[in-house]
Design a protein around this motif. Structure first.
Motif: not given
Length: 174
Positions: A54-55, A58-60, A67-68, A146-147, A151, A154-155
């Motif tokens: 996830m890290r 993702s777009d973090c 993000v989460f 973004r994302g 997705a 996230e978005q």
């Protein structure tokens, strides 16, 4: 694959991905049961396995909690933990690793309407010119602001808007 700047960027992304990021795919595709028993026996191991993806995907910007929420991360991990489904989630990797051919046979095309939403932090960004070799009816190709790979988590609103925009012109067609 082509020599355009987009094709060159894709080749570089793919080389990096294959060199640095495919360990998970190799173990899931070759020794899924061993990994499943280890992760299925350790909630901390399972959480680390899932949270790392996830890290990383993702777009973090390296900050997973940007993000989460912790609740979202734990809910995702819990779905695998309480159902014991981590092993079955490895099946597509095993099947792909052991298949005689890619799901779309060499030279075959997919001729139904298709849309592609490119999220900036997605794992790979294939160029349209490459996709057009297989997908003959690309109706929408969008670069979103973004994302990442997750997705839908996230978005969700951005993804839903993109899906609606793809299907809107197809309404009423046979």
């Amino acid at each position: 694959m082509g020599s355009s700047p987009a094709a060159q960027r894709y080749r570089e992304e793919l080389q990096h991905w294959l060199r640095e990021e495919t360990g998970y795919s190799a173990i899931q595709g070759t020794r899924p049961h061993t990994l499943a028993f280890g992760l299925g026996d350790s909630p901390i191991g399972l959480a680390a396995w899932i949270a790392e993806k996830m890290r990383a995907w993702s777009d973090c910007g390296g900050d997973i909690e940007s993000v989460f929420s912790l609740d979202e991360i734990l809910a995702n991990v819990s779905l695998y933990w309480f159902t014991g489904a981590i092993g079955s989630s490895f099946w597509p990797y095993y099947a792909r690793q052991h298949a005689a051919q890619w799901p779309i046979p060499e030279g075959a095309t997919v001729d139904v309407p298709m849309g592609y939403a490119e999220f900036p932090a997605e794992i790979l960004h294939p160029p349209r010119e490459l996709a057009e070799r297989t997908f003959t009816d690309i109706r929408r190709w969008s670069a979103l602001p973004r994302g990442g790979h997750f997705a839908a988590m996230e978005q969700p609103e951005l993804l839903a808007q993109e899906i609606r925009a793809f299907y809107r012109p197809l309404r009423g067609t046979a």
